[in-house]
Design a protein around this motif. Structure first.
Motif, PDB file in Angstrom:
ATOM      1  N   ALA A 194     -35.731  40.440  44.065  1.00 39.41           N
ATOM      2  CA  ALA A 194     -35.038  40.543  42.775  1.00 39.41           C
ATOM      3  C   ALA A 194     -34.106  41.743  42.683  1.00 39.41           C
ATOM      4  O   ALA A 194     -33.102  41.684  41.961  1.00 39.41           O
ATOM      5  N   LEU A 195     -34.411  42.828  43.392  1.00 36.86           N
ATOM      6  CA  LEU A 195     -33.696  44.086  43.194  1.00 36.86           C
ATOM      7  C   LEU A 195     -32.600  44.293  44.224  1.00 36.86           C
ATOM      8  O   LEU A 195     -32.645  43.725  45.319  1.00 36.86           O
ATOM      9  N   PRO A 196     -31.620  45.127  43.911  1.00 31.52           N
ATOM     10  CA  PRO A 196     -30.640  45.524  44.927  1.00 31.52           C
ATOM     11  C   PRO A 196     -31.334  46.362  45.999  1.00 31.52           C
ATOM     12  O   PRO A 196     -32.399  46.933  45.749  1.00 31.52           O
ATOM     13  N   PRO A 197     -30.778  46.439  47.210  1.00 34.26           N
ATOM     14  CA  PRO A 197     -31.425  47.197  48.283  1.00 34.26           C
ATOM     15  C   PRO A 197     -31.662  48.656  47.888  1.00 34.26           C
ATOM     16  O   PRO A 197     -30.789  49.311  47.323  1.00 34.26           O
ATOM     17  N   ALA A 198     -32.855  49.151  48.197  1.00 31.79           N
ATOM     18  CA  ALA A 198     -33.200  50.543  47.914  1.00 31.79           C
ATOM     19  C   ALA A 198     -34.391  50.929  48.771  1.00 31.79           C
ATOM     20  O   ALA A 198     -35.153  50.073  49.226  1.00 31.79           O
ATOM     21  N   ASP A 199     -34.548  52.236  48.973  1.00 32.68           N
ATOM     22  CA  ASP A 199     -35.693  52.718  49.755  1.00 32.68           C
ATOM     23  C   ASP A 199     -36.997  52.550  48.988  1.00 32.68           C
ATOM     24  O   ASP A 199     -38.035  52.219  49.570  1.00 32.68           O
TER      25      ASP A 199
ATOM     26  N   GLU B 258     -33.525  57.998  50.103  1.00 30.79           N
ATOM     27  CA  GLU B 258     -32.114  58.147  49.763  1.00 30.79           C
ATOM     28  C   GLU B 258     -31.687  57.312  48.568  1.00 30.79           C
ATOM     29  O   GLU B 258     -30.663  57.609  47.946  1.00 30.79           O
ATOM     30  N   SER B 259     -32.430  56.260  48.242  1.00 28.49           N
ATOM     31  CA  SER B 259     -32.020  55.387  47.134  1.00 28.49           C
ATOM     32  C   SER B 259     -33.238  54.896  46.364  1.00 28.49           C
ATOM     33  O   SER B 259     -34.281  54.589  46.945  1.00 28.49           O
ATOM     34  N   PHE B 260     -33.078  54.829  45.042  1.00 27.42           N
ATOM     35  CA  PHE B 260     -34.140  54.441  44.128  1.00 27.42           C
ATOM     36  C   PHE B 260     -33.673  53.252  43.294  1.00 27.42           C
ATOM     37  O   PHE B 260     -32.574  53.271  42.745  1.00 27.42           O
ATOM     38  N   ALA B 261     -34.504  52.230  43.195  1.00 30.46           N
ATOM     39  CA  ALA B 261     -34.254  51.108  42.291  1.00 30.46           C
ATOM     40  C   ALA B 261     -35.105  51.296  41.043  1.00 30.46           C
ATOM     41  O   ALA B 261     -36.310  51.558  41.144  1.00 30.46           O
ATOM     42  N   VAL B 262     -34.475  51.173  39.878  1.00 35.76           N
ATOM     43  CA  VAL B 262     -35.151  51.435  38.613  1.00 35.76           C
ATOM     44  C   VAL B 262     -34.878  50.282  37.654  1.00 35.76           C
ATOM     45  O   VAL B 262     -33.729  49.867  37.486  1.00 35.76           O
ATOM     46  N   LEU B 263     -35.929  49.762  37.024  1.00 33.80           N
ATOM     47  CA  LEU B 263     -35.764  48.753  35.989  1.00 33.80           C
ATOM     48  C   LEU B 263     -35.480  49.428  34.654  1.00 33.80           C
ATOM     49  O   LEU B 263     -36.164  50.387  34.280  1.00 33.80           O
ATOM     50  N   VAL B 264     -34.482  48.943  33.938  1.00 28.32           N
ATOM     51  CA  VAL B 264     -34.185  49.441  32.593  1.00 28.32           C
ATOM     52  C   VAL B 264     -34.019  48.250  31.664  1.00 28.32           C
ATOM     53  O   VAL B 264     -33.750  47.135  32.102  1.00 28.32           O
ATOM     54  N   ARG B 265     -34.189  48.511  30.371  1.00 26.44           N
ATOM     55  CA  ARG B 265     -34.006  47.463  29.375  1.00 26.44           C
ATOM     56  C   ARG B 265     -32.776  47.813  28.545  1.00 26.44           C
ATOM     57  O   ARG B 265     -32.847  48.668  27.650  1.00 26.44           O
ATOM     58  N   PRO B 266     -31.617  47.208  28.814  1.00 28.86           N
ATOM     59  CA  PRO B 266     -30.394  47.540  28.068  1.00 28.86           C
ATOM     60  C   PRO B 266     -30.487  47.124  26.606  1.00 28.86           C
ATOM     61  O   PRO B 266     -31.283  46.263  26.230  1.00 28.86           O
ATOM     62  N   LYS B 267     -29.650  47.749  25.793  1.00 27.71           N
ATOM     63  CA  LYS B 267     -29.489  47.293  24.419  1.00 27.71           C
ATOM     64  C   LYS B 267     -28.860  45.907  24.406  1.00 27.71           C
ATOM     65  O   LYS B 267     -28.463  45.376  25.447  1.00 27.71           O
ATOM     66  N   ALA B 268     -28.753  45.333  23.249  1.00 28.04           N
ATOM     67  CA  ALA B 268     -28.120  44.018  23.114  1.00 28.04           C
ATOM     68  C   ALA B 268     -26.714  44.054  23.687  1.00 28.04           C
ATOM     69  O   ALA B 268     -26.073  45.104  23.760  1.00 28.04           O
ATOM     70  N   ALA B 269     -26.221  42.890  24.073  1.00 26.23           N
ATOM     71  CA  ALA B 269     -24.919  42.806  24.750  1.00 26.23           C
ATOM     72  C   ALA B 269     -23.809  43.470  23.946  1.00 26.23           C
ATOM     73  O   ALA B 269     -22.927  44.129  24.496  1.00 26.23           O
ATOM     74  N   ALA B 270     -23.846  43.321  22.630  1.00 24.00           N
ATOM     75  CA  ALA B 270     -22.789  43.903  21.801  1.00 24.00           C
ATOM     76  C   ALA B 270     -22.749  45.416  21.916  1.00 24.00           C
ATOM     77  O   ALA B 270     -21.681  46.034  21.889  1.00 24.00           O
ATOM     78  N   ALA B 271     -23.932  46.034  22.068  1.00 27.35           N
ATOM     79  CA  ALA B 271     -23.981  47.488  22.167  1.00 27.35           C
ATOM     80  C   ALA B 271     -23.425  47.983  23.490  1.00 27.35           C
ATOM     81  O   ALA B 271     -23.010  49.133  23.609  1.00 27.35           O
ATOM     82  N   ASN B 272     -23.418  47.110  24.498  1.00 29.61           N
ATOM     83  CA  ASN B 272     -22.917  47.498  25.804  1.00 29.61           C
ATOM     84  C   ASN B 272     -21.483  47.039  26.057  1.00 29.61           C
ATOM     85  O   ASN B 272     -20.952  47.241  27.141  1.00 29.61           O
ATOM     86  N   ALA B 273     -20.869  46.392  25.082  1.00 30.85           N
ATOM     87  CA  ALA B 273     -19.483  45.958  25.244  1.00 30.85           C
ATOM     88  C   ALA B 273     -18.549  47.158  25.137  1.00 30.85           C
ATOM     89  O   ALA B 273     -18.787  48.070  24.345  1.00 30.85           O
ATOM     90  N   PRO B 274     -17.488  47.209  25.929  1.00 30.30           N
ATOM     91  CA  PRO B 274     -16.541  48.322  25.828  1.00 30.30           C
ATOM     92  C   PRO B 274     -15.821  48.310  24.497  1.00 30.30           C
ATOM     93  O   PRO B 274     -15.550  47.256  23.918  1.00 30.30           O
ATOM     94  N   SER B 275     -15.494  49.480  23.994  1.00 29.90           N
ATOM     95  CA  SER B 275     -14.746  49.585  22.745  1.00 29.90           C
ATOM     96  C   SER B 275     -13.276  49.288  23.017  1.00 29.90           C
ATOM     97  O   SER B 275     -12.813  49.331  24.155  1.00 29.90           O
TER      98      SER B 275
ATOM     99  N   ARG C 184     -26.915  57.839  35.080  1.00 25.59           N
ATOM    100  CA  ARG C 184     -26.708  58.446  36.402  1.00 25.59           C
ATOM    101  C   ARG C 184     -26.587  57.422  37.526  1.00 25.59           C
ATOM    102  O   ARG C 184     -26.294  57.773  38.672  1.00 25.59           O
ATOM    103  N   ALA C 185     -26.802  56.138  37.230  1.00 23.34           N
ATOM    104  CA  ALA C 185     -26.843  55.112  38.272  1.00 23.34           C
ATOM    105  C   ALA C 185     -25.484  54.892  38.920  1.00 23.34           C
ATOM    106  O   ALA C 185     -24.436  55.035  38.272  1.00 23.34           O
ATOM    107  N   THR C 186     -25.523  54.539  40.194  1.00 22.28           N
ATOM    108  CA  THR C 186     -24.298  54.214  40.923  1.00 22.28           C
ATOM    109  C   THR C 186     -23.972  52.731  40.847  1.00 22.28           C
ATOM    110  O   THR C 186     -22.838  52.332  41.116  1.00 22.28           O
ATOM    111  N   ALA C 187     -24.959  51.904  40.501  1.00 20.67           N
ATOM    112  CA  ALA C 187     -24.735  50.457  40.394  1.00 20.67           C
ATOM    113  C   ALA C 187     -25.801  49.864  39.494  1.00 20.67           C
ATOM    114  O   ALA C 187     -26.892  50.420  39.338  1.00 20.67           O
ATOM    115  N   SER C 188     -25.476  48.713  38.884  1.00 16.55           N
ATOM    116  CA  SER C 188     -26.455  48.014  38.057  1.00 16.55           C
ATOM    117  C   SER C 188     -26.353  46.523  38.320  1.00 16.55           C
ATOM    118  O   SER C 188     -25.289  46.007  38.688  1.00 16.55           O
ATOM    119  N   LEU C 189     -27.481  45.836  38.129  1.00 13.69           N
ATOM    120  CA  LEU C 189     -27.554  44.405  38.372  1.00 13.69           C
ATOM    121  C   LEU C 189     -28.344  43.746  37.252  1.00 13.69           C
ATOM    122  O   LEU C 189     -29.530  44.048  37.074  1.00 13.69           O
TER     123      LEU C 189
END
Length: 248
Positions: free
Chosen positions: A136-141, A174-191, A213-218
């Motif tokens: 499920a996750l992107p490649p990480a150590d 060298e790399s960490f995969a972390v699960l996060v719970r984003p806000k609703a889609a509207a809160a993450n839409a660019p202004s 601080r993440a370099t990538a998100s999925l």
């Protein structure tokens, strides 16, 4: 109002017992019991605890059932599903996993912060939880296992991550995969003024620090979760951000 008497940031250092028998303990922990321990105040009432003493320790077999309860009710369950027992066993008993648990009362874990090795450390099909994470996750150590009761004080959460950073600092991840719970889609839409957003916005303050601080998100399915990846330097910086916010 109950008093927080002690915040012990130096962990007890103990050897881990054998992993044998961890899975068999699952039958002793019912879903009803885990529902009752979802909040810190529920644990305190159940154990008859008036003054909170947070005890920081290395995960051990005796913590397995309590760790499993946290993971079953948290975001991690959405990725590993029925393999949650296996993941709890790795965190609690496998020397290849390092981390910190925060206890109140006897073996009642209210917060866990640990890393589980990925990228072929375990043989295929040896650990179904690791197989599910790698799929499920992107490649990480390593994968960051982080769960807590909803009202654990931010300073306690920050201290647990601080202990974890010390544990992993010399291990070369060298790399960490972390699960996060984003806000609703509207809160993450660019202004309109800003065409792109540099990171996911999250309600949980620790999730938001890791996402910033993440370099990538999925985005993951189901869609209320996302996986972010960080270098060790970025992971360390995010933990510093968490500590600063916890002191506000």
């Amino acid at each position: 109002e109950r008093e927080m008497r002690s915040l012990q940031q130096e962990k007890k250092k103990r050897g881990r017992p054998s992993a044998a028998g961890a899975a068999s303990a699952s039958s002793s922990s019912s879903d009803e019991e885990m529902e009752e321990t979802l909040r810190l105040d529920h644990v305190m009432e159940e154990e008859g605890v008036e003054d909170v003493v947070f005890d920081f320790d290395d995960p051990q077999f005796k913590h397995w059932a309590s760790i499993r309860g946290l993971l079953t009710r948290g975001a991690t369950f959405g990725v590993v599903g029925d393999a949650i027992d296996d993941l709890a066993e790795i965190v609690a008993t496998d020397p290849a996993s390092v981390g910190t648990v925060v206890e109140v009362a006897e073996n009642e874990v209210v917060c866990v912060a640990a890393v589980v090795r990925l990228r072929g450390h375990y043989a295929a099909r040896k650990h179904p939880a690791v197989d599910a994470l790698e799929k499920a996750l992107p490649p990480a150590d390593v994968f960051l296992v982080k769960e807590k009761l909803v009202n654990v004080p931010p300073r306690v959460v920050a201290a647990a991550f601080g202990c974890l950073v010390k544990d992993v600092a010399t291990l070369g991840f060298e790399s960490f995969a972390v699960l996060v719970r984003p806000k609703a889609a509207a809160a993450n839409a660019p202004s309109p003024e800003k065409k792109t957003r540099t990171h996911l916005a999250c309600d949980d303050f620790a999730d938001d620090c890791f996402a910033t601080r993440a370099t990538a998100s999925l985005p993951l399915t189901p869609g209320d979760l996302a996986a972010v990846t960080l270098s060790f330097a970025d992971f360390n910086a995010a933990v510093g951000d968490i500590a600063r916010l916890a002191d506000l």
